[in-house]
Motif scaffolding. Structure first.
Motif, PDB file in Angstrom:
ATOM      1  N   ILE C 275     -20.451  57.052 -32.826  1.00 31.57           N
ATOM      2  CA  ILE C 275     -19.877  56.399 -31.647  1.00 31.57           C
ATOM      3  C   ILE C 275     -20.509  55.029 -31.447  1.00 31.57           C
ATOM      4  CG2 ILE C 275     -19.467  56.599 -29.163  1.00 31.57           C
ATOM      5  CD1 ILE C 275     -19.701  59.628 -29.478  1.00 31.57           C
ATOM      6  N   ARG C 276     -19.679  54.058 -31.162  1.00 30.80           N
ATOM      7  CA  ARG C 276     -20.167  52.730 -30.820  1.00 30.80           C
ATOM      8  C   ARG C 276     -19.948  52.552 -29.320  1.00 30.80           C
ATOM      9  NH1 ARG C 276     -23.402  49.255 -33.652  1.00 30.80           N
ATOM     10  NH2 ARG C 276     -22.208  49.710 -35.532  1.00 30.80           N
ATOM     11  N   ALA C 277     -21.046  52.363 -28.623  1.00 33.33           N
ATOM     12  CA  ALA C 277     -20.981  52.295 -27.165  1.00 33.33           C
ATOM     13  C   ALA C 277     -21.385  50.912 -26.692  1.00 33.33           C
ATOM     14  CB  ALA C 277     -21.921  53.333 -26.553  1.00 33.33           C
ATOM     15  N   GLY C 278     -20.690  50.420 -25.690  1.00 38.39           N
ATOM     16  CA  GLY C 278     -21.108  49.180 -25.059  1.00 38.39           C
ATOM     17  C   GLY C 278     -22.458  49.375 -24.373  1.00 38.39           C
ATOM     18  N   ARG C 279     -22.543  50.450 -23.603  1.00 37.52           N
ATOM     19  CA  ARG C 279     -23.802  50.823 -22.950  1.00 37.52           C
ATOM     20  C   ARG C 279     -23.989  52.327 -23.101  1.00 37.52           C
ATOM     21  NH1 ARG C 279     -23.586  50.613 -17.533  1.00 37.52           N
ATOM     22  NH2 ARG C 279     -21.334  50.252 -17.515  1.00 37.52           N
ATOM     23  N   ILE C 280     -25.228  52.747 -23.009  1.00 30.17           N
ATOM     24  CA  ILE C 280     -25.527  54.173 -23.115  1.00 30.17           C
ATOM     25  C   ILE C 280     -26.358  54.574 -21.907  1.00 30.17           C
ATOM     26  CG2 ILE C 280     -26.839  55.889 -24.442  1.00 30.17           C
ATOM     27  CD1 ILE C 280     -26.094  54.045 -26.936  1.00 30.17           C
ATOM     28  N   VAL C 281     -25.991  55.673 -21.316  1.00 35.44           N
ATOM     29  CA  VAL C 281     -26.781  56.219 -20.210  1.00 35.44           C
ATOM     30  C   VAL C 281     -27.423  57.508 -20.717  1.00 35.44           C
ATOM     31  CG1 VAL C 281     -26.725  57.165 -17.875  1.00 35.44           C
ATOM     32  CG2 VAL C 281     -25.238  55.237 -18.487  1.00 35.44           C
ATOM     33  N   THR C 282     -28.746  57.558 -20.707  1.00 36.73           N
ATOM     34  CA  THR C 282     -29.391  58.813 -21.086  1.00 36.73           C
ATOM     35  C   THR C 282     -29.678  59.601 -19.807  1.00 36.73           C
ATOM     36  OG1 THR C 282     -31.584  57.792 -21.093  1.00 36.73           O
ATOM     37  CG2 THR C 282     -30.440  57.895 -23.183  1.00 36.73           C
ATOM     38  N   ALA C 283     -28.986  60.717 -19.713  1.00 41.15           N
ATOM     39  CA  ALA C 283     -29.192  61.634 -18.583  1.00 41.15           C
ATOM     40  C   ALA C 283     -29.618  62.957 -19.174  1.00 41.15           C
ATOM     41  CB  ALA C 283     -27.901  61.764 -17.778  1.00 41.15           C
ATOM     42  N   THR C 284     -30.679  62.885 -19.962  1.00 42.83           N
ATOM     43  CA  THR C 284     -31.063  64.003 -20.816  1.00 42.83           C
ATOM     44  C   THR C 284     -32.033  64.965 -20.159  1.00 42.83           C
ATOM     45  OG1 THR C 284     -32.611  62.399 -21.761  1.00 42.83           O
ATOM     46  CG2 THR C 284     -30.627  62.858 -23.018  1.00 42.83           C
ATOM     47  N   GLY C 285     -32.309  64.724 -18.858  1.00 41.69           N
ATOM     48  CA  GLY C 285     -33.117  65.681 -18.130  1.00 41.69           C
ATOM     49  C   GLY C 285     -34.585  65.654 -18.508  1.00 41.69           C
ATOM     50  N   ALA C 286     -35.249  66.774 -18.216  1.00 43.94           N
ATOM     51  CA  ALA C 286     -36.680  66.870 -18.464  1.00 43.94           C
ATOM     52  C   ALA C 286     -36.977  68.236 -19.073  1.00 43.94           C
ATOM     53  CB  ALA C 286     -37.461  66.699 -17.160  1.00 43.94           C
ATOM     54  N   LEU C 287     -38.110  68.325 -19.742  1.00 47.45           N
ATOM     55  CA  LEU C 287     -38.535  69.604 -20.308  1.00 47.45           C
ATOM     56  C   LEU C 287     -39.811  70.048 -19.619  1.00 47.45           C
ATOM     57  CD1 LEU C 287     -38.040  68.945 -24.129  1.00 47.45           C
ATOM     58  CD2 LEU C 287     -36.522  70.181 -22.575  1.00 47.45           C
ATOM     59  N   GLU C 288     -39.877  71.360 -19.377  1.00 51.89           N
ATOM     60  CA  GLU C 288     -41.071  71.884 -18.730  1.00 51.89           C
ATOM     61  C   GLU C 288     -42.204  71.994 -19.750  1.00 51.89           C
ATOM     62  OE1 GLU C 288     -40.503  75.675 -16.843  1.00 51.89           O
ATOM     63  OE2 GLU C 288     -41.804  75.067 -15.187  1.00 51.89           O
ATOM     64  N   ARG C 289     -43.415  71.721 -19.257  1.00 49.78           N
ATOM     65  CA  ARG C 289     -44.575  71.775 -20.151  1.00 49.78           C
ATOM     66  C   ARG C 289     -45.252  73.133 -20.039  1.00 49.78           C
ATOM     67  NH1 ARG C 289     -45.832  66.032 -18.298  1.00 49.78           N
ATOM     68  NH2 ARG C 289     -47.185  66.865 -16.664  1.00 49.78           N
ATOM     69  N   PRO C 290     -45.759  73.661 -21.131  1.00 48.38           N
ATOM     70  CA  PRO C 290     -46.573  74.873 -21.045  1.00 48.38           C
ATOM     71  C   PRO C 290     -47.922  74.536 -20.403  1.00 48.38           C
ATOM     72  CG  PRO C 290     -45.918  74.387 -23.325  1.00 48.38           C
ATOM     73  CD  PRO C 290     -45.632  73.170 -22.497  1.00 48.38           C
ATOM     74  N   LEU C 291     -48.684  75.568 -20.053  1.00 50.80           N
ATOM     75  CA  LEU C 291     -50.071  75.369 -19.640  1.00 50.80           C
ATOM     76  C   LEU C 291     -50.957  75.873 -20.774  1.00 50.80           C
ATOM     77  CD1 LEU C 291     -49.940  76.572 -15.945  1.00 50.80           C
ATOM     78  CD2 LEU C 291     -50.661  74.285 -16.700  1.00 50.80           C
ATOM     79  N   SER C 292     -52.079  75.201 -20.961  1.00 52.15           N
ATOM     80  CA  SER C 292     -52.982  75.594 -22.042  1.00 52.15           C
ATOM     81  C   SER C 292     -54.045  76.539 -21.508  1.00 52.15           C
ATOM     82  CB  SER C 292     -53.629  74.355 -22.654  1.00 52.15           C
ATOM     83  OG  SER C 292     -52.632  73.513 -23.188  1.00 52.15           O
ATOM     84  N   PHE C 293     -53.775  77.845 -21.600  1.00 49.91           N
ATOM     85  CA  PHE C 293     -54.802  78.851 -21.307  1.00 49.91           C
ATOM     86  C   PHE C 293     -54.890  79.779 -22.512  1.00 49.91           C
ATOM     87  CE2 PHE C 293     -50.831  79.824 -19.007  1.00 49.91           C
ATOM     88  CZ  PHE C 293     -50.435  80.999 -19.619  1.00 49.91           C
ATOM     89  N   ALA C 294     -55.921  80.532 -22.592  1.00 43.96           N
ATOM     90  CA  ALA C 294     -56.159  81.338 -23.789  1.00 43.96           C
ATOM     91  C   ALA C 294     -55.058  82.366 -23.979  1.00 43.96           C
ATOM     92  CB  ALA C 294     -57.528  82.023 -23.706  1.00 43.96           C
ATOM     93  N   CYS C 295     -54.591  82.473 -25.209  1.00 41.56           N
ATOM     94  CA  CYS C 295     -53.541  83.420 -25.600  1.00 41.56           C
ATOM     95  C   CYS C 295     -52.221  83.142 -24.869  1.00 41.56           C
ATOM     96  CB  CYS C 295     -53.979  84.862 -25.414  1.00 41.56           C
ATOM     97  SG  CYS C 295     -55.451  85.239 -26.365  1.00 41.56           S
ATOM     98  N   ASN C 296     -51.948  81.868 -24.665  1.00 39.35           N
ATOM     99  CA  ASN C 296     -50.688  81.504 -23.996  1.00 39.35           C
ATOM    100  C   ASN C 296     -49.487  81.652 -24.926  1.00 39.35           C
ATOM    101  OD1 ASN C 296     -51.403  79.390 -25.642  1.00 39.35           O
ATOM    102  ND2 ASN C 296     -50.877  77.777 -24.182  1.00 39.35           N
ATOM    103  N   ASP C 297     -49.714  82.225 -26.106  1.00 33.45           N
ATOM    104  CA  ASP C 297     -48.596  82.365 -27.043  1.00 33.45           C
ATOM    105  C   ASP C 297     -48.149  83.816 -27.186  1.00 33.45           C
ATOM    106  OD1 ASP C 297     -50.854  83.288 -28.401  1.00 33.45           O
ATOM    107  OD2 ASP C 297     -49.953  82.809 -30.351  1.00 33.45           O
TER     108      ASP C 297
END
Lengths: 172, 108, 976
Positions: C275-297
C-alpha cells in the motif's frame, strides 16, 4: 463463487505501429495520416477502431486492426517523408489481453503498481504487470493490457491467476 | 521504497518502475583527457550523506532518463528534472535551499 | 492446590457462539472448542494450560498473553503441505478439524527429555554458546556444529509443497490507519470527514481493540464508529489484516488473512498488500509488560489483560483462584472481571504503598484483599501455578507469607506499540512519568516531501486512557523492574525477561558485567528480544535491567532496532503468485512449442528458454549435441536465433552514434552489407558483440547477444538522452517483432532454393556478410548471410507470427537432406571450433577486445568511441595482460572450464601463482578431440609451450598453447 472475478481474453488481430518523431513538429502530419488526434501526455485517443497512445515524449503507439497495418505504415512514411522519424511495425512484438467485468480493476490492482481507479477515461499507463513490462488503458467494460509477445503465456497466466473465483479485493 | 515523479510523463512512479543510474551531471572525458581527468570521470563518484543528484530511468514507463535531487539520509525529494541539463536548474536549487538553507551549489 | 475444572464459564464470552462445537486434535487427543475460539482459548477451555516448552531450557510454558505478543503458545499446525510451525495460539482462529502438535519437546509435551536442560540451566548462562564452543577448534565441525544444528530453530520446517494459493495486491490511499481500536477508528472518521480516501487495517477478526473489554461503554462506542465509517464511500475497513512493516515514502506491507487454515473455501489463503499511503496513522495500541519475579514463567502466570480477555471474550476461566500482582490501577480491572465471572480473587498484590484510584476502590468495595507494598518472592509449582510466596517489595525477598492460587495475573504497566513508527526512522522519547518509550512527535518518519508522514494516536502514542474508562481516572504506575527490589541472585536467576528465548534478569546483568554496554550487543549476546518477540514482551523490562546494571538512565541505554515484520509472515505470502509456472516470466520464441514437441532439452538464457539440444530416444543431451554438429557440418541444420537482440538505429546522426557505440567503423558500412562489431563500456571492457546490417542511408540494425538486448538498448538510449541529446537518432528494440532462423551447413543453399522466393541465393548474387530483403515461402523476410558456425549460413528474419510456419516448411522440404534442428550447445561448440569468442565465456567484464586478438575490429581511424580512452590506460596496454589462445589437451581429455594454469612461485597468500585460465572447453566431434580456448600471459607469443592445470583432485592436466582457430582457418566453408 465459481466464477472468475473478471474475464481475461487474449486479443488477436491487432496491428501496432511505433512512431518516433518530434511530436510538436510532426504531430499534425501524424494525426492526419492516422485519422486520430495526437494524444496528450499519458493519454490515448481513439475512434473505436483505432487508438493512438502516448508512450513517451517522442513516441506514439498506433493500435489498429491488423489488416490496416500495411496501409497505415505507408501513409505514415509518406506523411513524415523528410522528417527525422522512425516508423516501425511492432504488431508481432506484442501480446494483448482484455480484462473485463465489474471487478476488472481488481485484476489490474493485483499486478500493477499503479492505481487503476485513478486512471482517467482516456488514460494510458505504462508500468509493469508482476515481473514484465506492460501498458493498460480503458476499454468498454474493463481494460486492455499489452505486453511483449514472448511473455504472452506468462501474462495470460498471471491475469487468470489474479482473476480466480472468490478473490475480489473488496473487504470480506 | 521511493517514489519519484517522472518529469517527462508526470507519472509518480515507484522504485520498481525505475532503474537507477548513479550520479548525475557527469562530464564525459574522451580520448583527449589526461589520466587524472579520466580517473575522476570514470571512478570518482560523490556519495554524500545529504543533498545528492542522481540519474534515474523511467524504465517501466516512458523509458526516459531523468534526474532527481534528493537527500540520501532523509530521502526527501527536492525535485526531478530533465536529463538534458548540465546543472540542476534554478527551481531545484531553490527547492533544496528552502529545506536546507545552508546548502550551496558546488558548481559555477 | 490442584488445577480444577470447569474451565469454560457458564456465561459470557462476547466472541464465541456456544451453539457451534468445533472439534480439533492436539497431539493426537480429540478436543472440542466452540465457534469463535482461538487455539489458546480452546485449549484453556479443555484445561490444557501447559501449551509448550521454552526454547533453551525446555521449561513448561502456558500462554502469557492473549494477542500477537504471545511468546510461548506456539504450535505446529496442519499436516502435509499445509503444516506450519510456530503458529501463535492466541491469534489463530479455531477451525473444525484442525490438527495441532506441540513443539520443542520429545517424546511428548509432558515427558520431554530436553527438560534436562532446565536442571542444567546454571550451566547455560548468557553467551554460553560463544564461550563453550570455541575450543578445541577441531571439535567445531564434527561435534559442536552438528549438536547446535540439531537443537537450533524453533518448530520444524514443512517439507511438502504448500498447496494453498496466495496473492498480492497494490493499494492506494490518502490515509492508512493501522489499528481498528477506538483511537484508530476515531482517526479514520476524522480523515474521512475531510474527504480523504481512507483504509483502516485491523489485525484481528474483530474491531475495537481493548475498548470492548476495558471500557464500560466500549462496545457501543466502537459500534457507533463502525456504523459511521461503513456508511462512507471513501473508507475501506479491512480486518484480519496485519500491517507488518512501514517503509520509505509511505509504503507499507500488510498481510490479509482470507481463508487461513480453511482450504475448503477455494480462495487464496492470504493476500500481501503493498500500500502506498499519503499519510499513515499508527493506532496500534499498547502491550502489557510482565513483572520480573522469580518463576514468573510457570504455566498460569499470565498478563493481567490476557486473563480478563479470556474471561470476557471467550468465557474461559484460565483458573479458579486468581492472584493479581501489579504496579498500576489497570490490573484491578482483571480482579473485577474475574470476580464478576464468579471466580475467586484471592488477593491483589500491589507493589505500590499508596493506592487510591477508583478501580482499587471498586475492588475494596467487593472485599477483595489488597496487599500494598508487597511483591511476589516466588511462584510455587512447576507444571502449573500452585501458589505464591509473598515478600516486601522494597526488601530482599524474605518470605512474609503465602497464598494458594492457580493463576497469577501480572501487570508491569503498558508499553505503546512503537514498532511500525520505528520501522522507517521514527524516533522515540522516554516518558519518565509514565515509564514508557513513546513516539517523539518532533522526529517522525518522513515522506518524500520531507515532512512527517506518520502520526501515532491513542495508546500507541502513550495515551493509555484512550481504551479505558475515562470517568474513572487511574492512579500512577510505579516502575517495578525487579520484584522485590533487592532480590538476590538466586531469585534474579529465575526471573524471566524474554520467555521465548529463555533470557533472565541474571543473563542481562551478566552481559553488562562482561562489558556489553550497547543494548544491540546485549541483545545478540543474550538473545533478548530476538525471534518473533522483536521486543514486544521483553524489551522495556530488559532495557531497564540493563540500565540499572550499567548504572545509567533508561534513555541512555535506548532501545534495540525494531524491524519488520511486526509478526512473522509466511514466505508463501511474500512470494504470492510468483511460483510454479508464474515464478518468473518465461520468454518463448514463436517456435517454442515446436522445440518442446521435438524433445528439446532446455537451457535458460536470461528469461528465455532455448533448446540446448534435441535428444532422441536413447540419446543423452550430449550425444544429441554431437549428432547435431555432425549433421550441420555434413548437411544442414536450423537454429532458432529469435532471441538475439535486434535494435534499429535511425536518423541523420545514426552513423555518428554507431561509430561511438562500436569499436570499429560502422558509419562507412555499405547499404546491403553486414559487419561484425564489438561494443565496450566506457571503462573499456567488452560488453556485447554482434552483426550490424546497414539497412538504408540513415538506418542500421544491430544484432546483440540474447542476454544483451534490453541492456544494449538501454545503453544506447542512455548515451542519446544523457550525453548526445542534440544528436538526431531514434532507436527501437525490435527483438520480439521477428523470428530468426539460422540455416547452416553445406546444404543450406540447396535447402533454401527449394522454397519459392524472390531472393537470389546464389554465391555470386548473395555473398557472405550481405543481406537481402524479399519473400521466401510466401513470407516477407530479410535474409542475412552471416555465420556463427563456420558453415555456409543464412539467417532469415520473418515477422514473429510467421516464424513457426517458415521453420516447419524448412523441415518439410529438407527432410531428405536430413535437416537437423540444433541447439545452443552445438552452436557453442561450432563457434569454438572456429575460434569465435562468446560474450560471457571469453569475457567476464574485465576483458578488453585487445585481449581477445580482436584488434582487427578496433578502428585506428576513429578519434573516439565508448571505451577508447579507458583502453589507453596503463593497465589496459600492459603487455603482460592475459591473451586469447587455443589449448590442446595432451592426454585427450577435455580441460575443465575455468581451470587455471599455474606459474612458478607462490603469491603472498602462499598460493601458486597463475598465468592463465580456460575460458571455453569442449569435445569437438568435428575433429574427434578436445578443444579449448583460454587467456594466457603472453599467450600468442608462446605457441607450442605446455601449461599445467592442477585440478581440485590434485591431479595435473597439461595442455599445449595453439592457434584458437581449430577448424577451417581459411574460411572456405562459410564463404562457400
Amino acid at each position: 463463487m465459481a466464477d472468475a472475478i473478471a474475464t481475461v481474453t487474449p486479443v488477436e488481430g491487432l496491428g501496432m505501429i511505433t512512431i518516433r518523431a518530434d511530436l510538436s513538429r510532426a504531430g499534425d502530419a501524424i494525426a492526419e495520416a492516422v485519422g486520430l488526434a495526437v494524444p496528450a501526455v499519458t493519454r490515448i485517443t481513439s475512434d473505436g477502431s483505432r487508438g493512438l497512445g502516448w508512450m513517451s515524449p517522442d513516441e506514439l503507439l498506433l493500435v489498429l486492426p491488423r489488416q490496416e497495418t500495411a496501409e497505415a505504415l505507408s501513409m505514415l512514411e509518406q506523411a513524415l517523408a523528410g522528417e527525422h522519424a522512425l516508423i516501425v511495425d511492432v504488431s508481432d512484438a506484442r501480446a494483448a489481453f482484455d480484462v473485463t467485468g465489474p471487478h476488472a480493476e481488481d485484476v489490474i490492482a493485483k499486478l500493477c503498481p499503479a492505481d487503476p481507479t485513478a486512471l482517467p477515461p482516456d488514460g494510458l499507463r505504462r508500468t509493469r504487470a508482476a515481473q514484465t513490462a506492460a501498458a493498460f488503458w480503458r476499454i468498454e467494460g474493463g481494460f486492455r493490457l499489452i505486453g511483449f509477445r514472448s511473455t504472452a503465456d506468462y501474462l495470460g497466466l498471471i491475469l487468470r491467476n489474479a482473476a480466480i473465483p472468490g478473490s475480489r479485493l473488496a473487504p470480506r | 521504497m521511493l517514489i519519484l515523479t517522472c518529469p517527462y510523463c508526470g507519472v509518480q512512479a515507484e522504485e520498481t518502475e525505475l532503474h537507477p543510474g548513479g550520479e548525475a551531471h557527469l562530464k564525459r572525458v574522451g580520448p583527449d583527457g589526461d589520466d587524472a581527468e579520466f580517473e575522476g570521470y570514470l571512478f570518482a563518484r560523490k556519495n554524500p550523506k545529504g543533498v545528492h543528484f542522481e540519474r534515474w530511468r523511467h524504465a517501466y514507463g516512458c523509458g526516459k532518463w531523468f534526474l532527481a535531487a534528493r537527500d540520501t539520509a532523509t530521502l526527501q525529494v527536492f525535485g526531478t528534472y530533465s536529463a538534458q541539463t548540465p546543472h540542476p536548474p534554478a527551481e531545484i536549487v531553490s527547492a533544496i535551499q528552502a529545506s536546507r538553507p545552508d546548502w550551496q551549489p558546488d558548481w559555477t | 492446590m490442584t488445577y480444577t475444572p470447569p474451565f469454560r464459564l457458564a456465561h459470557g464470552g462476547r466472541l464465541i457462539d456456544r451453539a457451534f462445537q468445533v472439534p480439533f486434535r492436539f497431539d493426537g487427543r480429540h478436543l472440542r472448542g466452540v465457534q469463535g475460539d482461538t487455539l489458546a482459548s480452546a485449549m484453556l477451555a479443555n484445561g490444557q494450560i501447559m501449551l509448550g516448552r521454552s526454547f533453551k531450557y525446555h521449561r513448561p510454558r502456558g500462554p502469557l498473553a492473549s494477542g500477537a505478543e504471545e511468546p510461548n503458545a506456539l504450535f505446529g499446525l496442519g499436516q502435509g503441505g499445509r503444516f506450519e510451525p510456530n503458529q501463535r495460539a492466541t491469534t489463530t482462529a479455531l477451525v473444525p478439524g484442525m490438527v495441532l502438535s506441540s513443539q520443542n519437546c520429545w517424546p511428548s509435551l509432558d515427558a520431554d527429555i530436553g527438560a534436562v536442560n532446565n536442571w542444567l540451566s546454571p550451566m547455560f548462562p548468557a553467551g554460553f554458546y560463544y564461550k563453550t564452543f570455541m575450543q578445541p577448534r577441531p571439535f567445531w565441525k564434527h561435534v559442536f556444529e552438528p549438536i547446535i544444528r540439531r537443537s537450533a530453530g524453533l518448530g520444524r520446517a514443512p517439507k511438502d509443497r504448500d498447496p494453498d494459493m496466495y496473492e498480492q495486491a497494490y493499494g492506494f490511499a490518502d490515509v492508512v490507519v493501522i489499528g481498528g481500536g477506538i483511537a484508530g477508528l476515531t482517526a479514520a472518521r476524522e480523515a474521512a470527514e475531510h474527504g480523504e480516501r481512507v483504509i483502516v487495517l485491523e489485525q484481528n477478526p474483530v474491531w475495537g481493540g481493548r475498548s470492548p473489554v476495558d471500557h464500560r461503554d466500549g462496545e457501543a462506542a466502537i459500534d457507533a464508529l463502525l456504523a459511521d465509517l461503513r456508511g462512507r464511500g471513501n473508507v475501506t475497513l479491512r480486518r484480519n489484516c496485519m500491517a507488518t512493516g512501514l517503509y520509505d515514502h509511505g509504503y507499507l506491507l500488510a498481510r490479509e488473512a482470507l481463508a487461513d487454515h480453511d482450504p475448503d473455501q477455494g480462495i487464496p489463503r492470504q493476500r500481501l498488500w503493498r500500500i502506498r499511503a499519503g499519510r499513515i496513522v499508527t493506532a496500534t495500541g499498547a502491550l502489557e509488560r510482565p513483572l520480573s519475579f522469580a518463576c514468573n514463567d510457570v504455566p498460569g502466570v499470565m498478563l493481567a489483560s490476557a486473563v480478563r480477555d479470556f474471561i470476557s471474550d471467550y468465557g474461559v476461566a484460565p483458573g479458579q483462584k486468581i492472584v493479581v500482582v501489579t504496579n498500576n490501577d489497570d490490573a484491578y480491572r482483571t480482579a473485577l472481571t474475574a470476580s464478576d465471572a464468579g471466580l475467586d480473587v484471592v488477593a491483589i498484590i500491589d507493589a505500590r504503598v499508596d493506592v487510591s484510584g477508583e478501580l482499587p476502590q471498586a475492588a475494596r468495595a467487593r472485599n477483595i484483599p489488597i496487599l500494598l507494598g508487597t511483591g511476589i518472592a516466588k511462584v510455587k509449582g512447576s507444571r502449573h501455578v500452585e501458589g505464591v510466596a509473598l515478600c516486601d517489595q522494597s526488601g530482599d525477598g524474605t518470605v512474609s507469607g503465602g497464598l494458594d492460587c492457580d493463576i497469577v495475573a501480572m501487570s508491569g504497566g503498558w508499553s505503546p506499540v512503537v514498532h511500525l513508527w520505528s520501522h522507517c526512522g521514527g524516533k522515540l522519547l522516554w516518558d519518565e512519568g509514565r515509564a514508557m518509550f513513546r513516539p517523539d512527535p518532533e522526529r517522525p518518519p518522513l515522506g518524500a516531501d520531507g515532512r512527517g508522514n506518520v502520526l501515532a494516536v491513542g495508546a500507541a502514542n502513550g495515551d493509555l486512557r484512550c481504551a479505558g474508562d475515562l470517568e474513572r481516572p487511574e492512579g500512577a504506575t510505579m516502575p517495578v523492574w525487579v520484584m522485590p527490589r533487592n532480590a538476590p541472585y538466586k531469585l534474579r536467576s529465575k526471573m524471566w525477561l524474554d520467555f521465548q528465548n529463555d533470557v533472565k534478569v541474571s543473563d542481562v546483568e551478566l552481559a553488562a558485567r562482561e562489558g556489553y554496554a550497547s543494548v544491540e550487543h546485549t541483545k545478540r549476546y543474550t538473545t533478548l528480544g530476538m525471534a518473533t518477540d522483536q521486543g514486544k514482551v521483553s524489551n522495556i523490562n530488559g532495557l531497564a535491567v540493563l540500565s540499572k546494571a550499567l548504572d545509567q538512565p533508561i534513555p541512555a541505554t535506548g532501545t534495540t532496532t525494531f524491524r519488520p515484520p511486526y509478526t512473522p509472515l509466511t514466505l508463501a505470502t511474500i512470494a504470492a503468485d510468483a511460483r510454479g509456472e508464474a515464478f518468473q516470466p518465461l520468454r518463448k520464441t514463436a517456435m517454442h512449442g515446436w522445440h518442446e514437441k521435438h524433445g528439446a532439452s532446455w537451457e535458460p538464457v536470461g528469461h528465455w528458454r532455448r533448446p540446448y539440444s534435441y535428444p532422441r530416444a536413447g540419446e543423452d543431451r550430449h550425444d544429441a549435441v554431437n549428432r547435431e554438429i555432425m549433421a550441420v557440418r555434413g548437411g544442414v541444420g536450423t537454429l532458432d536465433a529469435s532471441t538475439l537482440g535486434k535494435i534499429i538505429v535511425k536518423g541523420p546522426d545514426a552513423g555518428r552514434l554507431m561509430d561511438m557505440l562500436y569499436t570499429n567503423m560502422m558509419s562507412n558500412l555499405a547499404i546491403g552489407k553486414c559487419r561484425y562489431g564489438l561494443m565496450c563500456s566506457e571503462n573499456g571492457f567488452l560488453m556485447d558483440d554482434g552483426v550490424v546490417a546497414r539497412l538504408s542511408e540513415d538506418t542500421w540494425l544491430c544484432h546483440t547477444t540474447t542476454g544483451g538486448a534490453d541492456r544494449i538498448h538501454g545503453h544506447m538510449e542512455d548515451w542519446l538522452q544523457c550525453e548526445w541529446w542534440d544528436w538526431q537518432v531514434y532507436t527501437a528494440d525490435l527483438t520480439e517483432q521477428y523470428a530468426q532462423i539460422a540455416v547452416a551447413g553445406p546444404r543450406a543453399r540447396d535447402l533454401l532454393e527449394r522454397l519459392p522466393g524472390s531472393i537470389d541465393l546464389s554465391a555470386g548474387a548473395f555473398p557472405f556478410m550481405t543481406w537481402k530483403e524479399g519473400d521466401i515461402a510466401g513470407i516477407p523476410a530479410r535474409i542475412y548471410r552471416i555465420s556463427f558456425s563456420g558453415e555456409l549460413s543464412y539467417e532469415i528474419a520473418v515477422p514473429a507470427s510467421r516464424g513457426l510456419e517458415l521453420w516447419e516448411k524448412l523441415h518439410e522440404v529438407g527432410s531428405d537432406l536430413d535437416i537437423t534442428p540444433y541447439g545452443t550447445e552445438a552452436m557453442h561448440v561450432m563457434r569454438a571450433e572456429k575460434g569465435f569468442i562468446m560474450i560471457g565465456d571469453e569475457t567476464d567484464g574485465t576483458i578488453i577486445p585487445q585481449d581477445l586478438g580482436l584488434n582487427w575490429a578496433i578502428s585506428k581511424k576513429k578519434a573516439d568511441y565508448i571505451g577508447k580512452r579507458a583502453q589507453a590506460r596503463g593497465h589496459m596496454t600492459d603487455r603482460s595482460r592475459w591473451q586469447l589462445v587455443g589449448l590442446e589437451s595432451l592426454d585427450g581429455r577435455v580441460l575443465p572450464d575455468g581451470a587455471y594454469a599455474v606459474d612458478e612461485g607462490r603469491n603472498s597468500n602462499g598460493q601458486r601463482k597463475t598465468q592463465g585460465r580456460v575460458t571455453s572447453s569442449y569435445h569437438s566431434p568435428t575433429l574427434s578431440r578436445p578443444i579449448a580456448m583460454g587467456l594466457v600471459r603472453h599467450g600468442p607469443d608462446r605457441m607450442g609451450q605446455v601449461l599445467e592445470f592442477p585440478l581440485p583432485s590434485g591431479e595435473v592436466m597439461k595442455a599445449r598453447i595453439c592457434d584458437p582457430v581449430f577448424f577451417d582457418k581459411e574460411g572456405s566453408r562459410l564463404n562457400g
